[in-house]
Design a protein around this motif. Structure first.
Motif, PDB file in Angstrom:
ATOM      1  N   LEU A   1       6.571   7.191  -4.987  1.00 20.42           N
ATOM      2  CA  LEU A   1       6.714   8.584  -4.578  1.00 20.42           C
ATOM      3  C   LEU A   1       7.874   9.206  -5.340  1.00 20.42           C
ATOM      4  CD1 LEU A   1       5.431  10.244  -1.997  1.00 20.42           C
ATOM      5  CD2 LEU A   1       7.822  10.229  -1.336  1.00 20.42           C
TER       6      LEU A   1
ATOM      7  N   PHE B   1       0.826  -1.207   0.000  1.00 19.99           N
ATOM      8  CA  PHE B   1       0.000   0.000   0.000  1.00 19.99           C
ATOM      9  C   PHE B   1       0.859   1.256   0.000  1.00 19.99           C
ATOM     10  CE2 PHE B   1      -2.837   3.196   1.825  1.00 19.99           C
ATOM     11  CZ  PHE B   1      -3.988   2.966   1.080  1.00 19.99           C
ATOM     12  N   ASP B   2       1.905   1.280   0.824  1.00 15.35           N
ATOM     13  CA  ASP B   2       2.718   2.490   0.954  1.00 15.35           C
ATOM     14  C   ASP B   2       4.067   2.101   1.554  1.00 15.35           C
ATOM     15  OD1 ASP B   2       3.884   4.904   1.623  1.00 15.35           O
ATOM     16  OD2 ASP B   2       2.019   5.822   2.293  1.00 15.35           O
TER      17      ASP B   2
ATOM     18  N   VAL C   1       6.797   3.866   1.500  1.00 14.07           N
ATOM     19  CA  VAL C   1       7.614   4.992   1.947  1.00 14.07           C
ATOM     20  C   VAL C   1       7.570   5.157   3.464  1.00 14.07           C
ATOM     21  CG1 VAL C   1       8.003   7.475   1.733  1.00 14.07           C
ATOM     22  CG2 VAL C   1       7.297   6.152  -0.258  1.00 14.07           C
ATOM     23  N   VAL C   2       6.378   5.019   4.035  1.00 18.49           N
ATOM     24  CA  VAL C   2       6.265   5.255   5.475  1.00 18.49           C
ATOM     25  C   VAL C   2       6.356   3.958   6.283  1.00 18.49           C
ATOM     26  CG1 VAL C   2       4.956   7.383   5.220  1.00 18.49           C
ATOM     27  CG2 VAL C   2       3.740   5.231   5.439  1.00 18.49           C
ATOM     28  N   LEU C   3       6.525   2.835   5.610  1.00 16.73           N
ATOM     29  CA  LEU C   3       6.597   1.580   6.364  1.00 16.73           C
ATOM     30  C   LEU C   3       7.708   1.583   7.421  1.00 16.73           C
ATOM     31  CD1 LEU C   3       5.266  -1.177   6.666  1.00 16.73           C
ATOM     32  CD2 LEU C   3       6.939  -2.092   5.067  1.00 16.73           C
TER      33      LEU C   3
END
Lengths: 237, 307
Positions: B307, B186-187, B189-191
């Motif tokens: 991103l 899902f994402d 970058v912030v994991l």
């Protein structure tokens, strides 16, 4: 001193976003960085949590440890620095409970995790009611609650908050800041960046003003609120 | 009707191979936004590792060093080979893809192609051009069920495949690492802000995909016991088609699409001359994709991942 940042420089594609900024935070403080859109507020937080590379010459220490020796995931799991990123960035395909559990990925203190979950559900009862719901289906306010709850679960020495007031109705905003104050009283140091300077300076004890990549002012919230420049530029005269 | 069921059994077996390989493609694509074009060749390497392990275990057993029933030799071969092949996947990720994580996607894509060629020719250099025969680990028995012929091998192949798919599903749904994989899809970058190392999850994704490809390789070797270094190429392409058809990162999608490919191929061959099989089968699939460009279970959020 809990967190100390010296000569922080960050560039994106050779364009410098942060020119040599320095600031520090003591344990237990609430400190804000205010500034306009694009001033470099989010970049500052991302640099501290090691999501973006910093340039040579930057010195960052946390509890006396060199931050630059820790990769992003260890900054959270070993040092206890949590970060509520810009736009919250919840995992929308995971449930609320899964989002909270994922934040404990590197923790293995089972009992304390349960305690912390209880604590979060006490502060934000709405999250418990909806714990089996996908995070992507939450309203803006609920998302902010989950983002803060998730950060609390991942580490609580210091919490970096990126625009916690964004997109929230005034009443909701107040309750979010109340919750943050509670966490602060329990020992979590808070560094927040905000475009909403009025709100931020009411909440924080101390603040910095960031302007196109430079820290131009610092002082107690009272000093900043009374400062004519700040008044003009950020508090609407 | 008997004819139909006979082909249904064959299609299930054939689809199992596609589905198992497609899962690896789909996981890597879903979680790392990467087309691992070397995956078909990892299937080949898995089959050869399976060949090595099976030969070794059989030799040990025949020496009398250990006494093992045949089914146990099979189970051991599958488990050991899956384990060994997972390290091939980890190595491919570590040496091939990780240095290029920030590079343009096209560079990562050709990396996959090159790793594929290296694996094929590496095998050629190591074992020579002759084909190898996969040892027959189980005695073949044929059952006649109302006129439909089913071998124990086919039942075993489909059964083991379904078990592995179910295990993967449970792992991704229930385990903490599975949760991290879904979050990374899902994402990514912030994991790390959750205290999760992206490198660990990436390596694990490759390891699991490669282990499943190894299982497919062994099961394939049991059904069609001749292995050659290029066996993974066309198989890999087709499994890749299944992965995309299933929808990005969808386990259920990749599984269903894998079986669908098997069904279409087998049933086209049932009606038309077999030389026309892939021509017609893949025209049909192209048509399906026209109407469902995101695949069966493609999720709309996939586009905003990078991103």
């Amino acid at each position: 001193m809990l967190l100390s940042v010296e000569n922080l420089r960050v560039s994106y594609d050779r364009i410098r976003a942060l020119h040599n900024i320095s600031f520090s935070i003591d344990e237990g403080e609430i400190v804000c960085i205010i500034g306009a859109n694009g001033a470099g507020k989010s970049t500052t937080l991302r640099a501290v949590s090691r999501l973006v590379p910093v340039e040579a010459g930057t010195k960052m220490t946390f509890m006396g440890k060199d931050l630059l020796e820790y990769p992003a995931d260890k900054v959270v799991s070993k040092l206890g620095i949590s970060h509520v990123p810009e736009g919250r960035r919840l995992f929308g395909n995971l449930t609320i409970m899964e989002n909270l559990k994922l934040a404990c990925f590197a923790r293995n203190d089972r009992d304390e995790i349960q305690e912390d979950l209880k604590r979060i559900f006490m502060i934000f009862p709405r999250l418990e009611e909806r714990k089996a719901q996908k995070a992507g289906t939450l309203s803006g306010g609920e998302q902010q609650m989950l983002a803060i709850g998730r950060a609390f679960m991942s580490g609580r020495k210091i919490m970096l908050l990126d625009e916690p007031s964004m997109g929230l109705a005034p009443l909701l905003m107040l309750s979010v800041f109340d919750a943050l104050k509670e966490l602060n009283q329990e020992g979590t140091t808070i560094l927040l960046v905000e475009q909403n300077a009025r709100m931020a300076l009411q909440f924080a004890q101390r603040g910095y003003v960031l302007e196109s990549g430079n820290l131009v002012l610092e002082g107690s919230s009272k000093e900043l609120v009374d400062n004519p420049e700040v008044k003009n530029a950020y508090l609407g005269g | 009707m008997v004819f139909f069921f006979q082909n249904l059994i064959n299609a299930l077996q054939w689809g199992s191979f596609y589905a198992l390989i497609a899962l690896g493609y789909s996981m890597v694509y879903g979680i790392l936004m990467l087309f691992n074009f070397a995956h078909g060749d990892i299937f080949m390497v898995g089959a050869y590792i399976g060949f090595g392990v099976a030969t070794g275990v059989t030799a040990l057993a025949s020496l009398g060093a250990i006494v093992l029933p045949n089914w146990l030799i099979l189970v051991l071969t599958i488990i050991i080979s899956m384990f060994l092949t997972s390290f091939v996947g980890i190595l491919v990720e570590r040496l091939g893809y990780r240095p290029l994580r920030e590079a343009p996607r096209a560079s990562a894509a050709i990396t996959g192609l090159m790793i594929g060629i290296i694996l094929e020719t590496g095998n050629l250099a190591l074992l020579g051009a002759r084909r190898v025969r996969f040892p027959s680990l189980i005695e073949s028995t044929t059952y006649n069920i109302g006129g439909v012929y089913v071998t124990n091998k086919k039942i075993m192949i489909v059964g083991v495949s379904l078990m592995l798919m179910l295990a993967l599903h449970q792992f991704v749904r229930r385990s903490k690492y599975g949760m991290a994989m879904r979050a990374m899809a899902f994402d990514h970058v912030v994991l790390p802000l959750m205290g999760v190392s992206i490198n660990t999850i990436a390596a694990m994704t490759f390891a699991i995909g490669s282990a499943l490809a190894a299982a497919a390789g062994i099961l394939f070797g049991i059904a069609y016991p001749v292995l050659d270094p290029y066996m993974g190429i066309v198989f890999g392409w087709k499994a890749f088609v299944a992965a995309i058809l299933g929808g990005r990162g969808s386990i259920l999608g990749a599984t269903l699409a894998g079986f669908l490919l098997g069904f279409i191929e087998i049933f086209v061959a049932m009606i038309f001359p077999s030389t026309l099989r892939d021509f017609i089968a893949y025209s049909i699939i192209l048509l399906i994709l026209t109407f469902r460009p995101h695949g069966f279970f493609g999720e709309p959020y996939s586009a905003r991942l990078r991103l």
